[in-house]
Design an enzyme around this catalytic site. Sequence first.
Site: not given
Ligand code: ATP
Length: 870
Positions: A331, A611, A615
């Site tokens: 990730d 996490d 997943d």
């Molecule tokens: P990784 O998979 O590497 O952890 P990530 O944290 O970007 O990356 P996700 O948590 O799935 O992955 O988030 C995907 C997308 O969703 C983000 O790029 C962001 O645009 C949006 N996002 C993340 N957190 C929030 C939130 N709390 N509320 C709204 N949108 C969110």
Amino acid sequence: MIAHHDQLQDVLKELGTDPKTGLSASEATSRLAKYGPNKLKEKKKKTNLQRFIEQFKDTMILILLAAAAVSFGVSISEGHAPYESLLILAIVIVNAIIGVMQENKAEKALDALKNLTAPKSRVVRDGKEMVIDAVSLVPGDIIVLDAGDMPPADARLIESANMRSDESALTGESVAAEKNANAHVVPDAALGDRFNMVYSGCSISYGRGRAVVTGTGMETEMGKIASLLSEENELDTPLQQKLAQLGKSLGIMALIACAVIFVIGIIDDIPVLEMFMTSVSLAVSAIPEGLPAIVTVVLAIGVQRMVKRNAIVRRLPAVETLGSASVICSDKTGTLTQNRMTLTKAYAASVDALENITTSNSEAVRALLQYSSLCCDGKIEIGSDGTEHHIGDPTETAIVLAAHRNGLTQKILNEKYPRLSELPFDSERKLMTTVNSIDGKNIVIVKGAFDVLAERVVSGDVEKARKVVDALSSDALRVLGVAYKVIDTVPEQPTSDELENGLTFMGLVGMIDPPRPEVRDAVSLCKKAGIKVVMITGDHVATAQAIAKDLGIMAAGDEAVTGKELAAMSNAELDKRVRHISVYARVSPTDKIRIVKAWQEQGEVVAMTGDGVNDAPALKAADIGCAMGITGTDVAKGAAAMTLTDDNFSTIVHAVREGRGIFDNIKKVVSYLLSCNIGEVLTVFFAMLIWRQTPLLSMQLLWINLITDSLPAISLGVEPVEKDVMDRKPKSRSEGIFANGLGLQLALQGTMLAILTLIAFYLGGGGTEGGIAGGRTMAFMVLSMSQFVQSFNMKSARSLFKVGVRSNPNHLLAVAVSATLLALVLFVPPLTRIFELTALTGGQYLMAVGLALFPFPVLEIAKAFNLARH
Ligand code: ATP
């Protein structure tokens, strides 16, 4: 009380608890004493005595003891002191004690590990929410549950929001059950139909809620079936199974050799008892029955070392697999980056203005921050001394903080514009939505990934915004879009289709999340070690690429693929391209499993991080699932083979390094034991053929076995990880311990030890009528000392001069203790007599030392050749 049927008020009253403040600490303590700890009954541990007795279950040991008993009888009847039989008994007992100590050590290490992975639970006590060990939960406790949690006990829901629970462990039903605190359930409802209850052993797959604990430990539904389930057997790792198999085959060979030796002896008129005792002792010494136990100790100690480097291995086989990991899929957020988000930019669509975040932004940006902040669960608590305490998702706390700096305090906003409904964030949708009452209107606020949001916007210039997103993302910023709409009535069961459509675009917020400083080195170490690193992220492709390039994950010629492109790819096409793709962006957790499979299809051993609840399948499918210790859910941790307590990518690389080291060490122990045992068997076999004499008596053989096979062998298992482990390519999945001709090398080394011992026997007077004691003494010395030398040789495949004799103090100590035990027998006259050894001339002692040292230069030369060849 019927927990699922009675009115909630009655259940709470019956359990004497308050749904808001929970139990008091003192009440919880007294209930814990009354109801006992919240855990399933474990099977009883074996006592040391039971363990000790088990050491004698080995047939060969029993035969040896029987032979010793006969020898005892014969000695007494012939009027000799029964030294030999008593000594054999003593040696067998000491060996058994060492066995018990090893087992205890392994068990302690594994228990410590279990404690580290012990489940936690969020409870409300004395009005405060806190995290406690799930084991101290009691009936009446109020617990807080989120998606990904595993309910730590059976509980009746007090409140629930879109809650679904996977109850397959209890009911076998694979579709997650809808949960609702308000559901009315008939008294005799089946488990799967009790919609207002959650059960331990299940997992919350969606939504959140609060519940009151109704049953703990053996009083849970899980506890009821646990007593029906057969006791869980701790399975051996594949390597242990292979070694046990090997031990058996070698054991049979050793037995045949000993039987032949026995027959030769009988034909040559050697007294039956002496011959019998020698062959049985030889069998006892040569059969590597302790191998699987030593491997457990080595694995367990290795696992403890990993804990110190923040990696908790839940399943021992993972340690073996770690050593062969050839692809790490990681990730981005929090693993490769710090997950310390800071909002630096905001773009207000209404005025088409991109601003840096300050304490006095324009009205349009302040409005954007206000709406974004209302649509967040993350909190900032500011202490009296001004310290900021961030609680929850860093993406959200970054937004809340930026709003706070602009005078928009979240608490005040929430009071002024209360939340009426919500759809929580999930990585699949990549959106989060709240409905707030603002100035008498029901306003739906949606924030999330810009590209997803843009498809749901009906008003506002998203094309202009797209350019801003591209520019910010290429600077490695994470960009979120914000949109809203007004609705008349707030739906009771909100759905994405209903709330997250027909929106008016409001603007963008951009935040930085710096890479973890240590990751760059870890990535380059992976490159050296032949391990491919792949980034898998939910973030925007440009953001992902910018960070991947910065960290060295993406090199020239590598591709970045989005979730959409991935979905359009056939499996065959993915298989073809997978080696060139280093970044997957905007993917959902469910895509991860395809990526794992595509790599596995290429024969690679894949480590994968994760996490969330979604997943779990990918974590299970990967060869080494790595769950996040801090941000990871219970479900992810349960599915993973390893937990990273610091959520850090470099920890995986450290663990791979340790894994390789552990595999090396097991190889060293096995090589050492086998080469030495081959040496022992061949010595006796050829001496019998050549001179018709037993070159070593039973107690002499057992003594050699005691001082060489225990301490030095175990100490080789804790050799420090060699410096060059990460300079090698990963070993292939199928590569066994005897790859690259190791088997033949060990046979040759064993033969060399035997030849040296036979020469010693001859030089000491063996083969002559009166010289047998001298011959045996020389053989005894050379066979044991050459094994000490062999243990130094086995420290590394590299020259001992490179590794250094002192690299492992445990080994030096082990050899010193063993050498002292050898010296005692050789030089303390009464002991020498009991062991039927004799004093040698100075020249003979020197010769023995010379012969014993001989394997050292030979192996140094062989190692030089070997290394030159590769
Ligand atoms: P990784 O998979 O590497 O952890 P990530 O944290 O970007 O990356 P996700 O948590 O799935 O992955 O988030 C995907 C997308 O969703 C983000 O790029 C962001 O645009 C949006 N996002 C993340 N957190 C929030 C939130 N709390 N509320 C709204 N949108 C969110």
